[in-house]
Every structure is written in C-alpha cells, then in structure tokens.
Design a protein around this motif. Structure first.
Motif: not given
Length: 251
Positions: A101, A104, A108, A169, A173, A211-212, A214-215, A219, A228
C-alpha cells in the motif's frame, strides 16, 4: 531489489542524457553514426555489466530509438525529458518499499506529479482546444489526489521488513515502468506539440492503470484500494479519449 532499482534509475537518466547530448551536438538532418560490434550488433553506449537476474539491466530504453530517428532536442522535448527523469526518480522511491500500500501511494504520487508536469508542458506549447482542456482537467484531478496520497503517507510509513508479496509487487511495478518508459519516450518525441502530449500521456495513463491494478492485486488498505479503482475508472475514460483524438489527428 534496491540495487537493481538504483541501476534502473541510472539507465533512465543516462538514456535521457544521451538523447540531450546527441541531439544538441547533431544538426536535425545529420545522420548519427552508431558504432557496431564485431558481431554486427549495435553497441549500447550506456550498457553496463549487471547480474543476470535483472533482465532489463544494461538496456538503453530510449537513446537508441531517438538517435535512430535523428530526433532534434527541441525545448519542448527537453522539458518532457527532464520531467520524465524527475518522475522516475520519485517512482523508484516507492518501488523500493516493502509494504504494497505504501509502495503504491509513493509510486503513484511520483507518477501523478509527472502527469501534472506533462499537462503543464501541453498548456505551454499546445494549441488544440480539446487537448488543452484535457491537460487542465488532469492538473485539477491529479493535484487533488496528490494531496490525498501525501496526507495518507504521512500517517502510513513503509514497513521495515518485506511482506510475503513484496518481491512480486516490486517486480510487477518494475516491469510496468520499463514498458511505460519506452512508449512514453516514443510519444513525447513527436514534433507536433499536441500529438506529443496525447501520445505521451496515453502511455502514462496506461502505466497508471497497470499500477492501480497491481495495487488491487497486492494492497490491503481500503483507502488506497478505493483510490486505485478510481484511477482505473477515470483514466480508462481518458485513454479512450486520447486514442480517438490521435486516430482523428494523424497526419
């Protein structure tokens, strides 16, 4: 992973610097000679020896393409290149975090700062009404989310030790950044300001969605998971808008 991320940053910085130097030293219509190895392969001036476990290490992600296209380093491209370097520096900080988290939010945050920079460059050089309106909308929306992530990070520092998902993770990224960097460099090199913005921001938005996602996979924090999903929903709409604009404005 920390060593590999620092290496990635050095490669990104070197690729942008190489583009700046080569373009500054060469007339726009002059061919740049690229050395060839004994095996006939193009030599990579930024190549460095790296551990075999890092498939991207030592690979120049943009300089070769820009030199091959003999892209002149215009003031606009210089602005974009400097913005990308700054964005990647900020994103690398987050990608080295242990907690998904926090990674991210920090990654981000850097990504959004890069989007605002790109939008401001469009307002500086662009003339198309639709793209300028989109640029201002991106500034307004992402500045609000930048404030949200800064506030969240102030109360949610990174964990001191890796979690079960940290390695996967971080790799997700890193892989996404490689792809985004290559596609963005090709986009911002377009000589038409509005097209450079649309193509560059399109790739940037695709990177944000990756990226979102992946979260959402790794996350756990409700606020960051919600953010996200909001990023995915908003940026997919803008991705479609830019795709349509690019298709309608190709020369």
């Amino acid at each position: 992973m920390k060593t590999h991320y620092k290496l990635r940053l050095s490669i990104i910085t070197a690729s942008v610097s190489a583009a700046l130097v080569l373009s500054a030293c060469q007339p726009a219509n002059e061919k740049v000679e690229v050395p060839v190895t004994e095996e006939g392969a193009t030599a990579d001036a930024t190549q460095v020896d790296t551990p075999a476990m890092d498939p991207h290490a030592g690979h120049d992600m943009s300089a070769d393409a820009m030199v091959a296209e003999k892209t002149p380093m215009t003031p606009m491209l210089k602005d974009y290149s400097e913005s990308m370097t700054k964005m990647h520096e900020e994103m690398m900080i987050g990608m080295d975090y242990n907690d998904p988290d926090a990674a991210f939010a920090q990654g981000m945050l850097g990504h959004h700062i890069g989007a605002v920079d790109m939008a401001e460059i469009e307002l500086k050089y662009g003339t198309d009404a639709e793209m300028r309106k989109l640029a201002q909308e991106i500034i307004d929306a992402q500045q609000s989310e930048i404030k949200q992530m800064k506030t969240w990070l102030a109360s949610n520092p990174d964990s001191k030790t890796p979690t079960a998902n940290t390695k996967a993770m971080q790799q997700a990224y890193a892989d996404g950044m490689d792809v985004m960097h290559e596609e963005m460099m090709a986009g911002i090199a377009d000589p038409v300001p509005d097209m450079a913005f649309a193509r560059g921001m399109l790739s940037h938005h695709v990177g944000a969605v990756d990226m979102a996602e992946t979260q959402l996979k790794y996350g756990k924090n409700p606020e960051m998971l919600k953010l996200a999903q909001e990023i995915i929903d908003a940026q997919k709409t803008e991705i479609e808008q830019m795709q349509s604009w690019i298709a309608a404005n190709k020369v």
